[in-house]
Design a protein around this motif. Structure first.
Motif, PDB file in Angstrom:
ATOM      1  N   PRO A   1       0.909  -1.173   0.347  1.00  0.00           N
ATOM      2  CA  PRO A   1      -0.093  -0.104  -0.130  1.00  0.00           C
ATOM      3  C   PRO A   1       1.200   1.117  -0.043  1.00  0.00           C
ATOM      4  CG  PRO A   1      -0.660  -1.224   1.798  1.00  0.00           C
ATOM      5  CD  PRO A   1       0.534  -1.911   1.432  1.00  0.00           C
ATOM      6  N   VAL A   2       2.210   1.206   0.108  1.00  0.00           N
ATOM      7  CA  VAL A   2       3.207   2.660   0.092  1.00  0.00           C
ATOM      8  C   VAL A   2       4.133   2.772  -0.939  1.00  0.00           C
ATOM      9  CG1 VAL A   2       3.005   2.723   3.513  1.00  0.00           C
ATOM     10  CG2 VAL A   2       4.336   1.325   1.581  1.00  0.00           C
TER      11      VAL A   2
ATOM     12  N   ARG B   1      -0.359   2.013  -5.114  1.00  0.00           N
ATOM     13  CA  ARG B   1      -1.715   1.928  -4.742  1.00  0.00           C
ATOM     14  C   ARG B   1      -1.448   3.051  -3.533  1.00  0.00           C
ATOM     15  NH1 ARG B   1      -2.200  -3.698  -1.420  1.00  0.00           N
ATOM     16  NH2 ARG B   1      -4.075  -2.520  -0.759  1.00  0.00           N
ATOM     17  N   ARG B   2      -0.029   3.489  -3.106  1.00  0.00           N
ATOM     18  CA  ARG B   2      -0.257   5.050  -2.509  1.00  0.00           C
ATOM     19  C   ARG B   2      -1.086   6.587  -3.123  1.00  0.00           C
ATOM     20  NH1 ARG B   2       1.812   7.786   1.527  1.00  0.00           N
ATOM     21  NH2 ARG B   2       2.755  10.239   1.064  1.00  0.00           N
ATOM     22  N   TRP B   3      -0.164   6.440  -4.609  1.00  0.00           N
ATOM     23  CA  TRP B   3      -1.267   7.440  -4.812  1.00  0.00           C
ATOM     24  C   TRP B   3      -2.172   7.251  -6.080  1.00  0.00           C
ATOM     25  CZ3 TRP B   3       0.355  11.444  -3.270  1.00  0.00           C
ATOM     26  CH2 TRP B   3       2.133  11.565  -2.650  1.00  0.00           C
ATOM     27  N   ARG B   4      -2.932   6.192  -5.808  1.00  0.00           N
ATOM     28  CA  ARG B   4      -3.895   5.294  -6.349  1.00  0.00           C
ATOM     29  C   ARG B   4      -3.744   5.310  -7.749  1.00  0.00           C
ATOM     30  NH1 ARG B   4      -9.374   8.622  -3.654  1.00  0.00           N
ATOM     31  NH2 ARG B   4     -10.287   6.396  -4.712  1.00  0.00           N
TER      32      ARG B   4
ATOM     33  N   ASP C   1      -7.279  12.176   4.482  1.00  0.00           N
ATOM     34  CA  ASP C   1      -5.923  11.633   3.913  1.00  0.00           C
ATOM     35  C   ASP C   1      -5.820  11.596   2.502  1.00  0.00           C
ATOM     36  OD1 ASP C   1      -3.172  10.570   4.610  1.00  0.00           O
ATOM     37  OD2 ASP C   1      -3.566   8.843   3.867  1.00  0.00           O
ATOM     38  N   ARG C   2      -7.068  11.000   2.681  1.00  0.00           N
ATOM     39  CA  ARG C   2      -8.046  10.305   0.719  1.00  0.00           C
ATOM     40  C   ARG C   2      -7.394  11.678   0.055  1.00  0.00           C
ATOM     41  NH1 ARG C   2     -12.344   8.916   1.661  1.00  0.00           N
ATOM     42  NH2 ARG C   2     -11.695   6.580   2.552  1.00  0.00           N
TER      43      ARG C   2
ATOM     44  N   ARG D   1      -4.446  12.890  -0.685  1.00  0.00           N
ATOM     45  CA  ARG D   1      -3.575  11.534  -1.487  1.00  0.00           C
ATOM     46  C   ARG D   1      -3.847  12.428  -2.998  1.00  0.00           C
ATOM     47  NH1 ARG D   1      -2.242   5.716   1.250  1.00  0.00           N
ATOM     48  NH2 ARG D   1      -1.494   6.396   3.407  1.00  0.00           N
TER      49      ARG D   1
ATOM     50  N   ARG E   1      -1.171  14.006  -5.894  1.00  0.00           N
ATOM     51  CA  ARG E   1      -1.581  12.843  -7.670  1.00  0.00           C
ATOM     52  C   ARG E   1      -1.651  13.893  -8.055  1.00  0.00           C
ATOM     53  NH1 ARG E   1      -5.584   8.100  -9.643  1.00  0.00           N
ATOM     54  NH2 ARG E   1      -6.326  10.064  -9.281  1.00  0.00           N
TER      55      ARG E   1
END
Length: 674
Positions: A142-143, A147-150, A266-267, A270, A274
């Motif tokens: 996830p990090v 996945r972190r930046w979707r 947080d979502r 991020r 991005r």
């Protein structure tokens, strides 16, 4: 920072044509890169499941050494994505594989053949690990960037390796050369465009903001700048110019709109970070003055997490221990800079001289965007002005722009009364005219003659109007505003004073800061509510009450316009405060001769009257305000009867007014009326 995407901002026709050609080339390169990654999928199918391999797939070959990429011709958008988010060659190929599912209709069947399960006709992490070069498990965490930046989304996060991989729609359009603001940010962010030019001092502030974003090796909080002072639009203009010089767009977010739930915040953080990379863009966070404790904490947490250029905008520096990067203060424009803005705004408007423009500079202290709006309004209205002088239109436009933010702080009166409407002794009239002269000639005396440099403090024009209710205090202020060509704002101190410590000063500051734009005439009504004799300081509330009074007097003395206090009880005011008031005008209760004159001026010449005698009406011992009430009420009574205005109507109206005053009519006052 920046991806260099050409479609982010509009340009010339030649620029747009070049961007279209580049987008076409990137599209071809993307298609080639997709075919290359699918070739690896087909090769894996040949090796692992030859019975399911596509009939026309390339011959199976196993790489004999490390391979850095699936092909040599990658689109610039993919290279930018990989560079900005730190993607490895394997992660970049996963992006291409997910993009293939959207761009190539054969991808599903080929993935199913490679996985050995026709039902699994979609990209997965397990397939990528088996088929693509240089696989590494850390890409799945996830990090990690995917996945972190979707960039990649899992259809089912509980089944990590076999869940369908989807390329985020925003990333897909970016790869295809069609950048836009992510739809999930619509309604939260708004695009902020830069003005064509800024005054020199604003321009330097923009340079400091851009330098703050650039940061340096020893700076603890690079990419963040705190921009304070001025008004909200001026801060946005400075930040937008700074962003343009940094090769960025600018979007604005209001801190009150931030989600308070940590996971949602947080979502959003991020998602924006991005977006800032993909556009590229900077963010202006407008914190405002009305944030509660929870909203302020949410804003601080969001700002703290920023790893892209961000500017925190507020009227005052935000309290707190967290560092928000370099602080840049919006400067105050000097008279020459303001003259330059006024000159540019009224360029092409006929019959406005430099002296006229200097007069506007002396009266109005408007931010550049409001000056430009005033100029645009004059240019628009001048052809339909029916001969109205352009200078008059410019003054009216300045007043209209200066009113912004004032109407909610006080009651505005557009002055209509003139000196002929005042019934006062010559002594009072002389002081009122002298007060007007102090306001009108302040630029000459303070700047041209140099008194500002020798006196330094107490340059504001302050006055105290003392007298009973209805004796003409507000009317006199209206006359002075009319003479000066200004708005009159009546501030009710009972609405300004607060029981909470510090709130009164904050409310007064809002009033004066807004009034400074146009030098409006401020009338603080019923000042004795705040200016009573100072008592012995027994507790903190007494001490802060005296501080409130001192703050009001300090702001009045520094105010560039005219500030007037009214009181019904002059004797209740502290003499120490009285010494700080420049003019004191007593409004005595009118005598019988003055009352007769007021009656003559109140009654219109064209009103149908019979037997109305101002000398007899003057026997009523009431002030001018009550005289106006009686005259108006009597007129309505006569109109309702369909008769001319007579003394009996005045008698009935006088009885009503006396009841309101809790008094009784005496026989001597109404003798001979009927």
């Amino acid at each position: 920072m920046g991806t260099g995407t050409r479609a982010s901002h509009p340009g010339t026709e030649a620029d747009n044509a070049e961007a279209d050609n580049a987008a076409t080339a990137d599209g071809r390169a993307l298609s080639e890169a997709v075919r290359s990654v699918l070739a690896h999928i087909d090769a894996h199918a040949r090796r692992a499941h030859p019975e399911n391999a596509p009939p026309h797939s390339p011959a199976p070959t196993r790489p004999t050494g490390p391979t850095r990429s699936t092909g040599s011709a990658h689109p610039a958008t993919l290279e930018a994505l990989a560079s900005c988010f730190g993607l490895s060659a394997f992660e970049r190929d996963i992006v291409l594989l997910a993009a293939a599912a959207e761009l190539d209709p054969t991808t599903g069947a080929r993935c199913g053949a490679a996985s050995g399960d026709p039902e699994r006709a979609y990209p997965t992490f397990s397939l990528a690990l088996a088929a693509l070069p240089e696989p590494h498990w850390s890409a799945l965490t996830p990090v990690a960037p995917l996945r972190r930046w979707r960039l990649i989304e899992l259809a089912d996060e509980t089944r990590l390796t076999v869940s369908r991989l989807r390329l985020d729609e925003r990333v897909l359009h970016f790869l295809a050369g069609s950048p836009y603001l992510d739809a999930r940010l619509h309604g939260l962010l708004r695009r902020t465009t830069a003005p064509d030019a800024l005054p020199a001092s604003y321009d330097l502030a923009a340079d400091r903001v851009a330098a703050g974003w650039a940061g340096d090796a020893g700076q603890r909080a690079p990419l963040r700048v705190e921009l304070v002072g001025g008004d909200q639009r001026s801060r946005a203009d400075i930040a937008a110019v700074a962003a343009r010089r940094s090769g960025l767009g600018l979007y604005t977010l209001t801190a009150a709109d931030l989600p308070t739930a940590p996971e949602e915040r947080d979502r959003l953080a991020r998602l924006w970070q991005r977006e800032a990379v993909l556009l590229p863009a900077a963010l202006l966070v407008e914190t405002g003055d009305g944030l509660d404790r929870e909203q302020a904490g949410t804003a601080d947490a969001f700002i703290e997490s920023a790893a892209v250029p961000l500017c925190v905008s507020s009227t005052d520096p935000r309290p707190g221990e967290r560092q928000r990067g370099e602080r840049v203060t919006v400067p105050t424009l000097d008279s020459e800079e303001q003259l330059g803005v006024w000159t540019a705004a009224f360029d092409g408007v006929p019959d406005i001289s430099e002296d006229d423009l200097r007069g506007l500079v002396e009266q109005f202290s408007l931010p550049p965007h409001l000056i430009r709006a005033a100029g645009a309004g004059v240019v628009r209205d001048l052809p339909h002005a029916n001969g109205t002088d352009a200078t008059v239109l410019a003054w009216q436009a300045g007043l209209e722009e200066a009113r912004m933010g004032m109407d909610e702080l006080g009651r505005r009166i557009e002055p209509q009364a003139s000196w002929g409407d005042l019934v006062l002794a010559e002594r009072q009239l002389k002081i009122l005219r002298e007060t007007v002269a102090h306001v009108r000639q302040r630029a000459t005396v303070y700047q041209e003659w140099g008194f500002a440099s020798t006196l330094r403090r107490g340059l504001g024009v302050t006055a105290l109007f003392a007298g009973g209710s209805g004796t003409g205090k507000t009317l006199a202020a209206e006359v002075m505003a009319k003479e000066l060509g200004l708005d009159l704002f009546i501030i009710d101190l009972s609405q300004v004073v607060s029981k909470y410590i510090g709130e009164t000063e904050k409310n007064l500051r809002k009033v004066f800061d807004a009034a400074e734009r146009g030098g409006a005439l401020l009338l603080f009504d019923e000042a004795d509510a705040l200016f009573g004799k100072r008592s012995e300081v027994k507790d903190s509330h007494d001490r802060y009450a005296n501080l409130e009074v001192s703050y009001l007097l300090m702001r009045m003395e520094a105010y560039r316009g005219l500030a007037i206090l009214t009181t019904n009880m002059k004797q209740a005011l502290d003499t120490a405060f009285m010494r700080r008031i420049r003019f004191v005008v007593d409004f005595p209760f009118p005598g019988e001769a003055e009352r007769a004159e007021i009656w003559r001026r109140v009654l219109p010449a064209r009103a149908p009257m019979k037997g109305i005698d101002p000398e007899r009406l003057a026997r009523l011992t009431v002030a001018g305000g009550s005289i106006r009430n009686i005259a108006l009420s009597g007129a309505f009574l006569a109109a309702e009867e369909g008769d001319r205005l007579r003394m009996r109507h005045m008698l009935e109206a006088a009885r009503t007014e006396y009841l309101k005053l809790e008094r009784s009519l005496t026989p001597s006052e109404v003798q001979g009326w009927i």
